[in-house]
Write a protein that holds these residues in place. Structure first.
Motif, mmCIF file in Angstrom:
data_model
loop_
_atom_site.group_PDB
_atom_site.id
_atom_site.type_symbol
_atom_site.label_atom_id
_atom_site.label_comp_id
_atom_site.label_asym_id
_atom_site.label_seq_id
_atom_site.Cartn_x
_atom_site.Cartn_y
_atom_site.Cartn_z
ATOM 1 N N CYS A 190 1.039 -1.338 -0.270
ATOM 2 C CA CYS A 190 -0.141 0.068 -0.490
ATOM 3 C C CYS A 190 0.880 1.438 0.072
ATOM 4 C CB CYS A 190 -0.807 0.134 0.988
ATOM 5 S SG CYS A 190 -2.155 -1.331 1.356
ATOM 6 N N CYS A 197 2.366 3.115 -2.894
ATOM 7 C CA CYS A 197 1.224 3.337 -4.094
ATOM 8 C C CYS A 197 0.829 4.900 -3.531
ATOM 9 C CB CYS A 197 -0.283 2.421 -4.261
ATOM 10 S SG CYS A 197 0.435 0.832 -5.125
ATOM 11 N N SER A 230 -0.491 -0.992 -8.920
ATOM 12 C CA SER A 230 -2.502 -1.728 -8.331
ATOM 13 C C SER A 230 -2.707 -2.626 -9.582
ATOM 14 C CB SER A 230 -3.208 -0.963 -8.169
ATOM 15 O OG SER A 230 -3.916 0.401 -8.935
ATOM 16 N N LEU A 269 -6.567 -0.255 -0.807
ATOM 17 C CA LEU A 269 -6.087 -0.722 -2.167
ATOM 18 C C LEU A 269 -6.600 0.616 -2.461
ATOM 19 C CD1 LEU A 269 -3.996 -0.231 -3.561
ATOM 20 C CD2 LEU A 269 -4.130 -2.171 -4.497
#
Length: 470
Positions: free
Chosen positions: A187, A190, A427, A438
């Motif tokens: 995570c 991102c 992702s 996410l």
């Protein structure tokens, strides 16, 4: 909810309102007492699951009302808990409430104030708590010590399970969080730079707590080694505590039941602590019936902070920080307006705040001018005009370098949008079961992206095109 007490609270709250919510006389068997003397060392290897901290375990709200009444917590008529999804609960009012009304009273004996918890923990410890706090200060966690006391307190109460006087409240707390401490390592890959930085700060606090907890002698090894329990306790403190106005105060307080108000850009309530440490929640404006009662968790123009600490996306936020992370935080740049709450891109319009224009002009355009008789002195002149309020000189210099300033902003906007695209690509194909946070991360990134696209469109309309940069 890390909420900051403000002096204005004292002005609004009238003496009559306080008296109306004075504690009622109750039998002692219903009273929440201070922490009881407990063994200073625990070797518990397992605990019954009366309070189950598994993130898929449901919150248990029904017993909370009876517990709060027995604890002496008082509320106005019409104040009710409401949920749309069974996970997120908040107070709403079913009746009109005038401005300045005290809507909830929480006795000091129920409030978990860090200064009182410090004394209570040290009284049952054989030096382990003090040693942990000393180590926390030495590894850079001085500003987190008050929160650490509350963290340990929740662990101690958790280990008492149904025997804790706070058990019904503890069992009503959330288990599932979407904030930085709950994210997987992927995570973090991102996250854009600002929210990544803010999230890392939160994670470092948690890691520091875990490390120094090893010295604490009033918490069992079972709890010390249970990541699920530790994250639950940490998140419960950092998402529900009230702190002093500057965020670094000596007292941080959790107010059971009074911690069930959601965040809002437009707020309706504040919390006031009287000299006896009782907490009172009061309205800051007239609130119509069938409305939520909202409080501020932090700056509404910094949704990245709210996301990192609390794990939600405030889509009502009117603006977001411009995400310029490469400008040094010098005293001069701060004086020019360098601040997360001032250097803004506006979500609905794509407008750029004056502080962005000023800081970019000063710290990038004028600082980057090649030295020559024609350009020397512009930077100092612009800074002095800003500090002295000489708007004529400041405006003249700003207009002279307006295109260069907008071009620097466009360069940043274009580069940032490209980075968001790359983050989104990471992702693709990932399991949402393995990384349940996410989707929210992607929503956050999309919210920021839409703001930046509007800024980009405005710059294009102003004639700021592609340029070559040295």
């Amino acid at each position: 909810m890390r909420i900051y007490k403000t002096a204005s609270s004292i002005v609004v709250l009238s003496a009559l309102a306080v008296d109306a919510f004075a504690p009622l006389a109750r039998s002692t068997n219903h009273k929440i007492d201070s922490i009881q003397q407990r063994p200073t060392t625990s070797t518990t290897t397992s605990l019954a699951a009366f309070i189950n901290t598994n993130e898929m375990s449901p919150r248990n709200l029904p017993p909370l009302e009876e517990w709060s009444v027995n604890a002496g917590i008082q509320k106005v008529e019409g104040l009710e808990l409401y949920t749309e999804d069974g996970l997120d609960w908040q107070y709403i009012t079913t009746a009109d409430i005038p401005q300045g009304t005290t809507i909830m009273f929480i006795p000091a004996g129920v409030c978990l104030a860090s200064s009182a918890i410090e004394a209570e923990l040290n009284a049952i410890s054989s030096g382990g708590v003090a040693a942990a706090v000393d180590q926390l200060g030495r590894i850079g966690g001085q500003n987190s010590i008050a929160d650490f006391y509350l963290f340990v307190k929740l662990l101690v109460e958790y280990e008492q399970q149904e025997n804790s006087p706070f058990a019904p409240w503890l069992d009503s707390l959330p288990r599932l969080y979407y904030n930085s401490v709950s994210m997987t390592d992927f995570c973090y890959e991102c996250l854009p730079p600002l929210v990544f930085s803010l999230s890392r700060l939160e994670r470092v606090k948690f890691d520091n707590f875990r490390e120094v907890l090893k010295k604490v002698d009033v918490v069992s090894d079972y709890s010390k080694n249970n990541m699920e329990v530790l994250k639950w306790a940490f998140n419960s403190v950092y998402t529900r505590a009230y702190a002093d106005k500057d965020g670094q105060g000596s007292d941080v307080t959790v107010t059971p039941v009074g911690d069930m108000f959601n965040h809002g850009t437009e707020t309706d309530i504040e919390v006031y602590f009287d000299e006896g440490k009782n907490a009172m929640v009061y309205t800051t404006r007239d609130v119509p019936a069938n409305s939520p009662l909202r409080i501020s968790y932090g700056c509404p123009t910094n949704p990245s902070f709210l996301f990192a600490r609390y794990g939600f996306l405030d889509e009502t936020s009117p603006a977001t920080f411009c995400k310029m992370m490469d400008i040094p935080k010098t005293p001069e740049n701060v004086n020019m307006g360098m601040d997360f709450s001032k250097m803004l891109f506006y979500h609905d319009t794509g407008d750029i705040s004056p502080e962005v224009m000023d800081v970019v002009l000063y710290a990038k355009v004028l600082a980057g001018l090649k030295s020559s008789p024609e350009t020397d002195g512009y930077k100092d002149a612009f800074y002095n005009a800003h500090m002295q309020g000489d708007q004529a000189t400041k405006g003249q210099i700003a207009e002279q370098f307006r295109y260069e300033t907008l071009s620097e902003i466009k360069k940043h906007v274009d580069t940032f949008l490209e980075s968001l695209e790359e983050l989104e690509k990471k992702s693709y194909g990932k399991s949402m079961e393995e990384h349940p946070r996410l989707p929210l991360i992607l929503r956050h990134n999309e919210f920021v992206k839409q703001t930046f696209l509007k800024v980009q469109s405005n710059l294009a309309a102003a004639g700021v095109g592609q340029m070559e940069y040295a």
